[in-house]
Design an enzyme around this catalytic site. Structure first.
Site, PDB file in Angstrom:
ATOM      1  N   LYS A 103       1.135   3.985  -2.994  1.00 24.68           N
ATOM      2  CA  LYS A 103       0.764   5.389  -2.781  1.00 24.68           C
ATOM      3  C   LYS A 103       1.948   6.317  -3.095  1.00 24.68           C
ATOM      4  O   LYS A 103       1.760   7.431  -3.581  1.00 24.68           O
ATOM      5  CB  LYS A 103       0.257   5.592  -1.354  1.00 24.68           C
TER       6      LYS A 103
ATOM      7  N   TYR B  64       0.844  -1.206   0.000  1.00 16.94           N
ATOM      8  CA  TYR B  64       0.000   0.000   0.000  1.00 16.94           C
ATOM      9  C   TYR B  64       0.875   1.250   0.000  1.00 16.94           C
ATOM     10  O   TYR B  64       0.671   2.168  -0.805  1.00 16.94           O
ATOM     11  CB  TYR B  64      -0.906  -0.027   1.233  1.00 16.94           C
TER      12      TYR B  64
HETATM   13  P1  NAD Z   1     -13.243   2.671   1.438  1.00 13.87           P
HETATM   14  O1  NAD Z   1     -12.713   1.303   1.620  1.00 13.87           O
HETATM   15  O2  NAD Z   1     -14.239   3.188   2.434  1.00 13.87           O
HETATM   16  O3  NAD Z   1     -13.850   2.844  -0.025  1.00 13.87           O
HETATM   17  C1  NAD Z   1     -13.109   2.410  -1.147  1.00 13.87           C
HETATM   18  C2  NAD Z   1     -14.048   2.272  -2.337  1.00 13.87           C
HETATM   19  O4  NAD Z   1     -13.222   1.812  -3.428  1.00 13.87           O
HETATM   20  C3  NAD Z   1     -15.123   1.191  -2.107  1.00 13.87           C
HETATM   21  O5  NAD Z   1     -16.376   1.680  -2.569  1.00 13.87           O
HETATM   22  C4  NAD Z   1     -14.624   0.016  -2.944  1.00 13.87           C
HETATM   23  O6  NAD Z   1     -15.682  -0.791  -3.464  1.00 13.87           O
HETATM   24  C5  NAD Z   1     -13.875   0.729  -4.059  1.00 13.87           C
HETATM   25  N1  NAD Z   1     -12.892  -0.142  -4.709  1.00 13.87           N
HETATM   26  C6  NAD Z   1     -11.983  -0.960  -4.114  1.00 13.87           C
HETATM   27  N2  NAD Z   1     -11.290  -1.624  -5.046  1.00 13.87           N
HETATM   28  C7  NAD Z   1     -11.746  -1.220  -6.251  1.00 13.87           C
HETATM   29  C8  NAD Z   1     -11.440  -1.561  -7.597  1.00 13.87           C
HETATM   30  N3  NAD Z   1     -10.525  -2.487  -7.896  1.00 13.87           N
HETATM   31  N4  NAD Z   1     -12.120  -0.932  -8.594  1.00 13.87           N
HETATM   32  C9  NAD Z   1     -13.073  -0.020  -8.309  1.00 13.87           C
HETATM   33  N5  NAD Z   1     -13.430   0.320  -7.052  1.00 13.87           N
HETATM   34  C10 NAD Z   1     -12.773  -0.270  -6.042  1.00 13.87           C
HETATM   35  O7  NAD Z   1     -11.957   3.618   1.403  1.00 13.87           O
HETATM   36  P2  NAD Z   1     -11.797   5.192   1.648  1.00 13.87           P
HETATM   37  O8  NAD Z   1     -11.320   5.383   3.035  1.00 13.87           O
HETATM   38  O9  NAD Z   1     -12.986   5.949   1.167  1.00 13.87           O
HETATM   39  O10 NAD Z   1     -10.543   5.443   0.698  1.00 13.87           O
HETATM   40  C11 NAD Z   1     -10.620   6.088  -0.555  1.00 13.87           C
HETATM   41  C12 NAD Z   1      -9.216   6.415  -1.001  1.00 13.87           C
HETATM   42  O11 NAD Z   1      -8.588   7.256  -0.032  1.00 13.87           O
HETATM   43  C13 NAD Z   1      -8.307   5.181  -1.132  1.00 13.87           C
HETATM   44  O12 NAD Z   1      -7.479   5.314  -2.255  1.00 13.87           O
HETATM   45  C14 NAD Z   1      -7.477   5.218   0.149  1.00 13.87           C
HETATM   46  O13 NAD Z   1      -6.245   4.580  -0.003  1.00 13.87           O
HETATM   47  C15 NAD Z   1      -7.350   6.708   0.360  1.00 13.87           C
HETATM   48  N6  NAD Z   1      -7.067   7.084   1.755  1.00 13.87           N
HETATM   49  C16 NAD Z   1      -7.937   6.804   2.762  1.00 13.87           C
HETATM   50  C17 NAD Z   1      -7.624   7.176   4.075  1.00 13.87           C
HETATM   51  C18 NAD Z   1      -8.544   6.922   5.245  1.00 13.87           C
HETATM   52  O14 NAD Z   1      -8.116   7.140   6.390  1.00 13.87           O
HETATM   53  N7  NAD Z   1      -9.779   6.495   5.050  1.00 13.87           N
HETATM   54  C19 NAD Z   1      -6.402   7.818   4.329  1.00 13.87           C
HETATM   55  C20 NAD Z   1      -5.536   8.073   3.264  1.00 13.87           C
HETATM   56  C21 NAD Z   1      -5.872   7.689   1.978  1.00 13.87           C
END
Ligand code: NAD
Length: 246
Positions: free
Chosen positions: A158, A154
């Site tokens: 990133k 991951y």
């Molecule tokens: P989440 O798990 O709540 O939602 C992720 C969404 O992506 C889901 O709807 C899932 O179905 C979809 N998804 C997963 N794999 C997929 C694929 N192969 N094709 C299409 N859709 C796919 O995650 P989130 O927290 O909303 O994260 C969104 C983004 O933000 C991610 O890239 C994550 O790495 C990044 N992020 C999140 C956080 C956090 O604390 N939540 C922090 C830093 C970065």
């Protein structure tokens, strides 16, 4: 006053829930027409129906960002529905956990395929179809620059996204395609609370350091808009100041 994104067409990946859902809602609010692309096609369609019951400003597409065929058909569906493509938000992501000695080739490939190659495939497809400029926003993570145990693929993906952003900004320059990355800190979504490092207490988060999906969406809307017309190749940390502290 006209909304900032009036008449623009956008794709938001991973838009069915969490940060992606907030981004889709914000872009619709700012006037854009949004394709909500997600592995969970049903969830994407349900959200689209809620955001735009007549379908004029949102529709859902089942799409695995790691599949070249799915990416191509998502872009084509967006073009046939809205006639143009101006904004791509590479937000879909997954995070899995193992210690470094336990990762095998297939595990690495699975995470990189979604978190890095998915963004690269959508960027390539966008470059092929964007006319008259555009904006690409890559939702990376503070894990691109600091990380914790058990998240090697991951964190690598990133970090790779930042490099992808840089190259995209260089190659997009002549065509006025801007590319920028956002580094969210901890955000209140299922991904955060499912993290075993957080569940176990190995990674501690001050509640004041947990942002809302809408905080990330606001930054995405800015970078997508003409307010950011002189910003490309940049990374914007949106973490409430967590990274800045000793
Ligand atoms: P989440 O798990 O709540 O939602 C992720 C969404 O992506 C889901 O709807 C899932 O179905 C979809 N998804 C997963 N794999 C997929 C694929 N192969 N094709 C299409 N859709 C796919 O995650 P989130 O927290 O909303 O994260 C969104 C983004 O933000 C991610 O890239 C994550 O790495 C990044 N992020 C999140 C956080 C956090 O604390 N939540 C922090 C830093 C970065």
């Amino acid at each position: 006053m006209a909304a900032r994104l009036d008449g623009r067409s956008a794709i938001v990946t991973g838009g069915a829930r969490g940060i992606g859902a907030a981004i889709a809602a914000r872009l619709v609010d700012e006037g854009a027409m949004v394709a909500i692309a997600d592995l969970d096609g049903e969830g994407a369609a349900t959200l689209a129906m809620r955001l735009s019951p007549d379908g004029k400003q949102a529709f859902g597409v089942a799409c695995d960002v790691g599949s070249e065929a799915d990416v191509a058909s998502c872009v084509q569906a967006t073009l046939s529905r809205y006639g143009r493509l101006d904004i791509v938000v590479n937000n879909a992501g997954m995070m899995t956990f193992k210690r470094i000695e336990e990762w095998r080739s297939a595990d690495w490939a699975a995470v990189l395929q979604v978190d890095l190659i998915g963004a690269a495939l959508f960027t390539g497809a966008a470059f092929r179809e964007m006319r008259g400029g555009g904006a690409i926003i890559n939702v990376s993570s503070i894990h691109a620059v600091q990380t914790s145990a058990q998240a090697a693929p991951y964190a690598a993906a990133k970090a790779g996204m930042l490099s992808l952003t840089r190259t995209s900004s260089i190659e997009g320059r002549e065509r006025e395609i801007r590319a920028n990355a956002i580094l969210p800190g901890a955000v209140d979504t299922p991904m955060l609370w499912d993290n075993p490092n957080i569940r176990s207490g190995a990674e501690r988060i001050d509640p004041a350091d947990v942002g809302q999906p809408e905080d990330i969406a606001a930054a995405v809307a800015f970078l997508a808009s003409d307010d950011a017309r002189f910003i490309t190749g940049a990374t914007l940390t949106v973490d409430g100041g967590r990274l800045a502290r000793l």
